[in-house]
Design an enzyme around this catalytic site. Structure first.
Site, short mmCIF file in Angstrom:
data_model
loop_
_atom_site.label_atom_id
_atom_site.label_comp_id
_atom_site.label_asym_id
_atom_site.label_seq_id
_atom_site.Cartn_x
_atom_site.Cartn_y
_atom_site.Cartn_z
N ASP A 5 -64.45 101.06 -55.12
CA ASP A 5 -62.90 101.54 -55.15
C ASP A 5 -62.56 103.00 -55.15
OD1 ASP A 5 -63.56 99.07 -56.73
OD2 ASP A 5 -62.82 99.60 -58.60
N GLU A 24 -58.31 93.65 -62.84
CA GLU A 24 -59.17 95.33 -62.71
C GLU A 24 -58.17 96.17 -62.23
OE1 GLU A 24 -63.57 94.04 -61.92
OE2 GLU A 24 -62.59 94.17 -59.90
N ASP A 65 -60.50 100.97 -66.08
CA ASP A 65 -59.77 101.23 -64.79
C ASP A 65 -58.39 101.93 -65.23
OD1 ASP A 65 -61.95 99.95 -63.75
OD2 ASP A 65 -60.76 98.41 -63.39
N TRP A 89 -73.66 103.46 -50.79
CA TRP A 89 -72.49 102.40 -51.31
C TRP A 89 -71.35 103.12 -52.00
CZ3 TRP A 89 -71.36 97.29 -51.97
CH2 TRP A 89 -70.49 97.12 -52.64
C1 FRU Z 1 -63.25 96.91 -59.13
C2 FRU Z 1 -64.38 97.46 -60.56
C3 FRU Z 1 -63.59 97.99 -61.43
C4 FRU Z 1 -64.87 98.82 -61.86
C5 FRU Z 1 -65.64 99.22 -60.96
C6 FRU Z 1 -67.03 99.53 -61.02
O1 FRU Z 1 -63.74 97.02 -58.11
O2 FRU Z 1 -65.07 96.35 -60.74
O3 FRU Z 1 -63.06 97.19 -62.56
O4 FRU Z 1 -64.53 99.79 -62.87
O5 FRU Z 1 -65.26 98.39 -59.87
O6 FRU Z 1 -67.69 99.93 -59.99
#
Ligand code: FRU
Length: 510
Positions: free
Chosen positions: A47, A229, A178, A44
């Protein structure tokens, strides 16, 4: 069970034998395997993280779960490339530790060694990421996400977590994550843009270790269908003037459902961001470009890659043994329409390394249907199509196969909108909202209408009007889409059409 485990260990060992340098050439030609987008060999990803350019190499880190094909305890996977097209997977860069899982974040090249991590003149790459503490989350604390550092002194090969982590503790905000950090030259300081639930918060620092809050933005602005995010803040030039772009991903609440990325254009003075307009704008209207951020250290160029999926169904898409990919890298710019500044995205020029045989047609009158299949002869289904027409009538471009799957990309003149309809594009029933028609406004007011389509094994990226309207959608045909039609009931004249077969990145030579 033991046998199975042994077998998979052996496979893993084989795949990683030369110090994790998994060349994408070694990949099996799996039906939905992206051929020129990065996807991990197995397991998997979500981001893109910490994207940074250093000494001729682009580094892509990414949210990675190495033990399964659904989201799980997050690591930072790592891949490198000389051109952002041909990627090599590298060993995992960051593993979860006693402070938590490794969520999204960014990386900077600390040229002046402000952090002091550099030793003997080495320039550190510093990663700034969110630690997500599952234990605290389970205990119902609201302080389970905080920001931490790691650094590399060997150009991203190995990483050391900072002993003083976390560098930005949580003030009591459940979604506090983030961090995207950039150097703000006018005030010689680092600026961090952080997603803080329903807004972004800007912090500044002289050394990446001590952070001071500057301001909040966005609680009453933009789309709030879900949590904010993965923000990013960067300057772009327009007509010799600098404007700042603030990207904010939101999940859910996208224009076509699920997750998507909105943006604001405005001024930033090192402390506050002031948007020029209150209008909600979307970087990409398709369903599958989320959490996109820009590379650090690319000089005058601003280049973005996103995660080519959507939280609405990312965990159930029919791919194996991996899940998800990135979008193609895109050059960002600004364009003005009716006194509003809009972000434009166009595929980076580096992608031309994939160009194969091309066919061109000029002044093609299409009334009813024009079958391009014989002209394009393409078993792989990978191609780029550039098309120009006057904005006269509705038309569509149909990708199809012998199995009866169809993916329709079109323009609706009355609605002044583009669309991608994937409702009959193959496998759609793994999630009820997947097989839909997605729409996007045409922002351009030009008579000339131009489209560029990039088609990979299981994705389409539409760049209309020089990147003013963009749509990215994934799809899962039963067989490659080898047939191609242009349709227009009322009739259009295609001023110019160029169809370029694309080769797989693994065959484009390194
Ligand atoms: C966005 C998110 C971020 C977080 C990450 C966790 O897709 O939800 O906010 O850091 O994925 O995998």
């Amino acid at each position: 069970m033991r046998k199975l485990l042994l077998h998979s260990c052996l496979l893993a060992l084989l795949a990683y034998s030369s110090y994790g340098q998994v060349n994408q050439t070694a990949l099996k030609p799996e039906l939905y395997r992206p051929q020129y987008h990065f996807s991990p060999k197995a397991h998997w990803m979500n981001d893109p993280n910490g994207m940074v350019y250093l000494k001729g190499t682009y580094h892509l880190f990414y949210q990675y779960y190495p033990d399964g094909t659904t989201w799980g305890p997050m690591h930072w996977g790592h891949a490198t490339s000389k051109d952002m097209v041909r990627w090599q997977e590298q060993p995992i860069a960051l593993y979860p530790d006693s402070l938590g899982l490794i969520f999204s974040g960014s990386a900077v090249v600390d040229v002046a060694n402000t952090s002091g991590f550099g030793k003997n003149g080495q320039t550190p790459i510093v990663a700034i990421f969110t630690h997500h503490n599952v234990k605290l989350e389970k205990e119902k604390s609201d302080k389970f996400q905080y920001q931490s550092l790691a650094y590399s002194l060997d150009e991203g090969k190995t990483w050391t977590k900072y002993a003083g982590n976390p560098v930005l503790p949580n003030p009591g905000i459940t979604d506090f994550r983030d961090p995207k950090v950039r150097w703000f030259e006018p005030q010689k300081k680092w600026v961090m843009t952080l997603a803080t639930k329903d807004r972004v918060t800007f912090y500044s620092s002289l050394d990446l270790k001590n952070w001071r809050k500057e301001s909040d933005f966005g609680q009453d602005m933009g789309a709030h269908g879900g949590v904010w995010e993965c923000p990013d803040l960067f300057p772009l030039e327009h007509n010799g003037k600098k404007a700042w772009v603030l990207l904010v991903s939101v999940n859910p609440g996208g224009p076509n459902g699920g997750s998507a990325t909105q943006y604001f254009v405005g001024d930033f003075d090192g402390k506050r961001f002031k948007p020029y307009s209150a209008k909600t704008k979307w970087m990409d209207y398709g369903a599958d470009n989320y959490a996109g951020v820009t590379f650090a250290n690319t000089g005058e160029r601003t280049i973005l890659m996103g995660w080519m999926s959507n939280w609405q169904y990312a965990g159930v898409v029919p791919t194996s043994p991996w899940r998800s990919a990135t979008t193609v890298p895109r050059t960002l710019g600004l364009s003005e329409v009716n006194k509003e500044l809009y972000l434009t995205s166009t595929p980076v020029n580096e992608l031309s390394v994939l160009n194969n045989a091309a066919a061109s047609v000029k002044n093609l009158a299409v009334k009813g249907q024009y079958d391009l299949t014989a002209k394009t002869k393409n078993d792989s289904g990978l191609f780029k199509l550039d098309l120009t027409t006057q904005n006269t009538n509705d038309f569509s471009i149909v990708l199809a196969n012998e199995q009866g799957n169809e993916l329709v990309i079109g323009y609706d003149k009355a609605e002044k909108s583009y669309y991608i309809d994937r409702s009959h594009s193959g496998k759609t029933d793994f999630e009820k909202g997947f097989g839909k028609r997605h729409t996007a406004p045409r922002l351009s007011t030009e008579t000339n209408l131009s489209l560029t389509l990039l088609v990979d094994a299981a994705s389409i990226e539409l760049f209309a009007d020089n990147g003013l309207t963009v749509m990215t959608d994934i799809f899962f045909p039963d067989k490659p889409m080898t047939r191609l039609f242009i349709k227009s009931a009322a009739g259009i004249t295609v001023t110019k059409l160029t169809y370029t077969k694309l080769t797989s990145a693994s065959q484009a030579g390194l």
